[in-house]
Write an enzyme that holds these catalytic residues in place. Structure first.
Site, PDB file in Angstrom:
ATOM      1  N   GLY A  30     -31.596 -20.679 -15.011  1.00  0.00           N
ATOM      2  CA  GLY A  30     -32.268 -20.115 -16.166  1.00  0.00           C
ATOM      3  C   GLY A  30     -32.936 -21.130 -17.071  1.00  0.00           C
ATOM      4  N   LYS A  47     -35.560 -24.262 -18.060  1.00  0.00           N
ATOM      5  CA  LYS A  47     -36.979 -24.407 -17.770  1.00  0.00           C
ATOM      6  C   LYS A  47     -37.338 -25.864 -17.497  1.00  0.00           C
ATOM      7  CE  LYS A  47     -38.450 -20.361 -20.388  1.00  0.00           C
ATOM      8  NZ  LYS A  47     -38.935 -19.621 -19.201  1.00  0.00           N
ATOM      9  N   GLY A 104     -45.364 -33.367 -14.655  1.00  0.00           N
ATOM     10  CA  GLY A 104     -44.562 -34.524 -15.026  1.00  0.00           C
ATOM     11  C   GLY A 104     -45.252 -35.816 -14.639  1.00  0.00           C
ATOM     12  N   TYR A 128     -36.279 -47.471  -8.349  1.00  0.00           N
ATOM     13  CA  TYR A 128     -37.600 -47.844  -8.846  1.00  0.00           C
ATOM     14  C   TYR A 128     -37.567 -49.111  -9.694  1.00  0.00           C
ATOM     15  CZ  TYR A 128     -39.333 -43.150  -7.566  1.00  0.00           C
ATOM     16  OH  TYR A 128     -39.681 -42.010  -6.896  1.00  0.00           O
TER      17      TYR A 128
END
Length: 304
Positions: free
Chosen positions: A15, A17, A22, A57
Site C-alpha cells: 500500500g 507509494k 528516480g 556502487y
C-alpha cells in the site's frame, strides 16, 4: 508526498507509494565520477524523490551528504524521499552487514526499499565485483536462503519494503511459492530493444512492480542484443524513436522514459548533467498515443 508526487507514484503491494521517476547513481568502477553528490542535489532540486544506489556502487557517503544538505536547507524531509539500496552478497551473513553499512554511510535510520541484486551467492574475490579474469564466480548458496535474510531485515522495521533485481519469471515463481514476504519490486533491464513482455505480464499478475534500471539501453553490458538496427549503443539515436520524439516535440530520452511510465513501470535513468536530470521530469506532461506504444513494442521487438 504532496499531491503532485502522489500522482506520479505507483502503489507497492503493502500500500505504500514509490515515485515512478528516480535517479540511478551507478557508474562503471573504471570511470571517475566525483559529482554524485551534485547529481543527487540537482535531482532533488528538480523534484526527484526517488534515489537508487547499491552497496557496491561506492557512492553512499556522497549520497548521504546530498540528502542531509537538502534536509538542512528545508527543501525535503526524510519522509519525502524514497531511498533504494541493493545488496550483491556472497553469503547470508553479508546481507545485514551490507544493509547496516548502507544505513551508516547514507546517515539514515531506515531504507524505503532494499533489493537482492542477483539470484546466486557470489564467491569473494579481491575486487568488488566478484570476478576472476572477467568471469563472475558464483557459490552454491540458494537465493531462497538469501531471501529469508531479506525477510528478517524487513521484520526489524529498518526497511519498509524488500524486492529483487535481475530475477526472471522462473526464479520469481519459485520465490513466490516459498517466501513469507513477496517481493515488492523487480528491478531489471527494460527498453524497446529488450521488451521482456512476458516478464511484464507476469509481474503485473503477481502484484510486483517493475523498475526499468537501464531505460536508455546498456551499451557496456548487452553485446548479445546488437543486431542490424538495434545497437544498444545507439538507442537514443534510433530513427524510429527520434521520429516519435519529433512528433511530440520531445527528446528521445523523454519518449523512452514515457514508454515505461505509461505501462506502470518505474524508471531510474542515470545522469550527472543537471539539464538532463531536469529534462527527465517532463515525462509527466505528455502521453504517447496507443499507436506509438504498439509500434514501439512491435517494431523493436527484442530477439528471442
Amino acid at each position: 508526498m504532496d499531491e503532485k508526487q502522489v500522482a506520479r507514484a505507483i502503489n507497492l503491494n503493502d500500500g505504500s507509494k514509490m515515485p515512478l521517476l528516480g535517479l540511478r547513481t551507478w557508474k562503471p568502477s573504471h570511470l571517475p565520477w566525483t559529482s554524485v553528490q551534485y547529481a543527487v542535489e540537482a535531482a532533488i532540486a528538480a523534484g526527484y524523490r526517488h534515489i537508487d544506489t547499491a552497496c557496491c556502487y561506492g557512492n553512499q557517503v556522497d549520497i548521504g551528504k546530498a540528502l542531509h544538505s537538502k534536509m538542512q536547507q528545508g527543501i525535503i524531509r526524510r519522509q519525502d524521499m524514497f531511498i533504494v539500496n541493493k545488496c550483491t552478497c556472497c553469503a547470508v551473513e553479508d546481507i545485514p552487514k551490507c544493509f547496516n553499512t548502507s544505513l551508516t554511510e547514507l546517515q539514515l535510520d531506515y531504507l524505503d526499499l532494499f533489493l537482492l541484486q542477483c539470484t546466486a551467492g557470489l564467491k569473494k574475490t579481491s575486487d568488488d565485483f566478484f570476478r576472476n579474469e572477467g568471469t563472475i564466480l558464483t557459490s552454491d548458496v540458494d537465493y531462497l536462503e538469501l531471501w529469508r535474510a531479506m525477510e528478517a531485515l524487513q521484520a526489524s522495521a529498518k526497511v519498509k519494503n524488500i524486492g529483487d533485481s535481475n530475477f526472471n519469471i522462473k526464479q520469481l515463481n519459485k520465490l513466490l511459492h516459498l517466501c513469507k514476504i513477496p517481493p515488492a519490486v523487480n528491478q531489471v533491464e527494460l527498453h524497446p530493444y529488450l521488451t521482456q513482455e512476458e516478464l511484464i505480464k507476469f509481474c503485473k499478475g503477481t502484484n510486483i512492480v517493475l523498475i526499468a534500471c537501464r531505460p536508455f539501453g546498456s551499451p557496456a553490458r548487452t553485446p548479445r542484443l546488437i543486431r542490424e538496427g538495434s545497437d544498444p549503443n545507439k538507442l537514443l539515436q534510433d530513427s524510429f524513436i527520434v521520429d516519435i520524439a519529433k512528433k511530440h516535440k520531445r527528446s528521445p530520452a523523454e519518449v523512452l522514459l514515457r514508454y515505461h511510465v505509461q505501462q506502470g513501470i518505474a524508471v531510474i535513468p542515470k545522469s550527472d548533467k543537471s539539464h538532463h536530470i531536469l529534462e527527465n521530469t517532463k515525462i509527466f506532461d505528455f502521453s504517447l498515443t496507443e499507436e506509438d506504444m504498439i509500434r514501439l513494442k512491435r517494431r523493436l521487438q527484442s530477439p528471442s
